[in-house]
Structure formats: structure tokens, C-alpha cells
Design a protein around this motif. Sequence first.
Motif, PDB file in Angstrom:
ATOM      1  N   THR A  18      -1.708  -8.106  -2.309  1.00 20.45           N
ATOM      2  CA  THR A  18      -2.277  -6.812  -1.932  1.00 20.45           C
ATOM      3  C   THR A  18      -3.680  -6.991  -1.370  1.00 20.45           C
ATOM      4  OG1 THR A  18      -0.956  -5.628  -3.577  1.00 20.45           O
ATOM      5  CG2 THR A  18      -2.945  -4.523  -2.786  1.00 20.45           C
ATOM      6  N   SER A  59      -2.766   5.660  -0.450  1.00 18.98           N
ATOM      7  CA  SER A  59      -3.858   4.802  -0.002  1.00 18.98           C
ATOM      8  C   SER A  59      -4.576   5.412   1.183  1.00 18.98           C
ATOM      9  CB  SER A  59      -3.320   3.428   0.420  1.00 18.98           C
ATOM     10  OG  SER A  59      -2.756   2.755  -0.671  1.00 18.98           O
ATOM     11  N   ALA A  99       0.848  -1.189   0.000  1.00 17.05           N
ATOM     12  CA  ALA A  99       0.000   0.000   0.000  1.00 17.05           C
ATOM     13  C   ALA A  99       0.884   1.239   0.000  1.00 17.05           C
ATOM     14  CB  ALA A  99      -0.919  -0.006   1.208  1.00 17.05           C
ATOM     15  N   GLU A 150      -5.130  -6.464   2.558  1.00 16.80           N
ATOM     16  CA  GLU A 150      -6.217  -5.548   2.846  1.00 16.80           C
ATOM     17  C   GLU A 150      -7.407  -6.212   3.545  1.00 16.80           C
ATOM     18  OE1 GLU A 150      -6.140  -2.282   2.515  1.00 16.80           O
ATOM     19  OE2 GLU A 150      -4.173  -2.275   1.581  1.00 16.80           O
ATOM     20  N   ARG A 173      -6.333   1.759   6.272  1.00 19.25           N
ATOM     21  CA  ARG A 173      -7.130   0.544   6.420  1.00 19.25           C
ATOM     22  C   ARG A 173      -7.897   0.646   7.733  1.00 19.25           C
ATOM     23  NH1 ARG A 173      -4.805  -5.020   8.104  1.00 19.25           N
ATOM     24  NH2 ARG A 173      -6.617  -6.318   7.786  1.00 19.25           N
ATOM     25  N   ILE A 184      -6.938   2.496  -2.694  1.00 14.96           N
ATOM     26  CA  ILE A 184      -5.733   1.701  -2.472  1.00 14.96           C
ATOM     27  C   ILE A 184      -4.781   1.981  -3.627  1.00 14.96           C
ATOM     28  CG2 ILE A 184      -4.782  -0.629  -2.309  1.00 14.96           C
ATOM     29  CD1 ILE A 184      -7.554  -1.427  -1.106  1.00 14.96           C
TER      30      ILE A 184
END
Length: 180
Positions: free
Chosen positions: A174, A22, A18, A178, A25, A141
Motif C-alpha cells: 500500500t 481514499s 486504496a 502511494e 493520489r 488513505i
Amino acid sequence: MKRLLAMMMLIAVMAACAGPGSDPRPVMDRSYTLQSLNFVATPGLVVSEDNGYYPQADIVWRGDRPGPRVAQIGAMFETAVARNASVIRGDVPVTLDIQLIRFHGVTEKTRGSVGGVYNIIFMMTVRDARTGAVIEPARRIEANLKAPGGGQAQALERAGRTEKVEVVDFLTATLRNELI
């Protein structure tokens, strides 16, 4: 041994998937079972087949034969989701909504010489697969993967690590990062 080294390098790259562009999260407990993907591209994205060092376009992809680039990129996301479906096995079945914003790989000229970066930007929403309710709202992202050039790129190709293999592995990691 070569496979182990390749996997270790891939894990190291994934640790920095990331990028700075981004969205953070969300901090939350996740126990997902990844069931499906809805993939779309932002309308009006510019696709380039120019073989310059850095075409001014939203989509630059050379890991497949010339053709429908958005569909080719969507297929790579589908493969990444399918790979993760066997790994991400939790309590809540989820659907991913992915909206592609940018997929800027490298041209033949760049890959053959200096290399560069695969810059992949997308919005991701996580929804309950049963109800359609949003679990994680859309977030941006930005994932960047180093694209080797010259002899290093040629060596990877000879070893079967094509652009497509590298990018699909990267997308798989990726998405996993996530969602877990």
C-alpha cells in the motif's frame, strides 16, 4: 511454485489497495528515497479485545499477543517503511507522517468462521527529510484487505501466512503504491 502463487495473489490484492474512502493520489513526479516514519494514532481511538463478530471499536487487532495495540500497529507500519526503504530510492529523501484513524481487523471468532476485511484508514503526509517542508499534504488513505476465515485461514496459518505476515505485506505494498 506456492511462493509464486502467493506473490501473484498478493499483487492482485495490492492493485485494489486504496478504497473508495481514499483521497485521490496527487498527480506529480515522484523520486523519493524513503528515510523515516513518524507514526501517531488519533487521540481517543477505542481498542476492543471483544471476541464478537464485529466489535464496535476503532482498533481490532489479533495478529500479536494481547498488549499495546497501537504500538503493535505502529511496528507494522515501521516494518513496511523499512522494507520500502530498500526499494524506493530516488532523488528526494522523505519522511512519512502517518496518523492512524482506524485499524479494524478480525477477531478470533470471525477468523475462525466467516472471515471479513482488515479496514485500515490513515492520514499520510510526505515531507522533505532534510527541511521538513511538506511535499504532499495530508491525505486520507483507506486500504482494505480481505481476511479469510475458517479452513482458508487455517491453511494460510499452516503455510506461515499469519495475520501479521499478511497485513505487513499489505501495508508494504500500500505504501509503495502511494509513493511511486
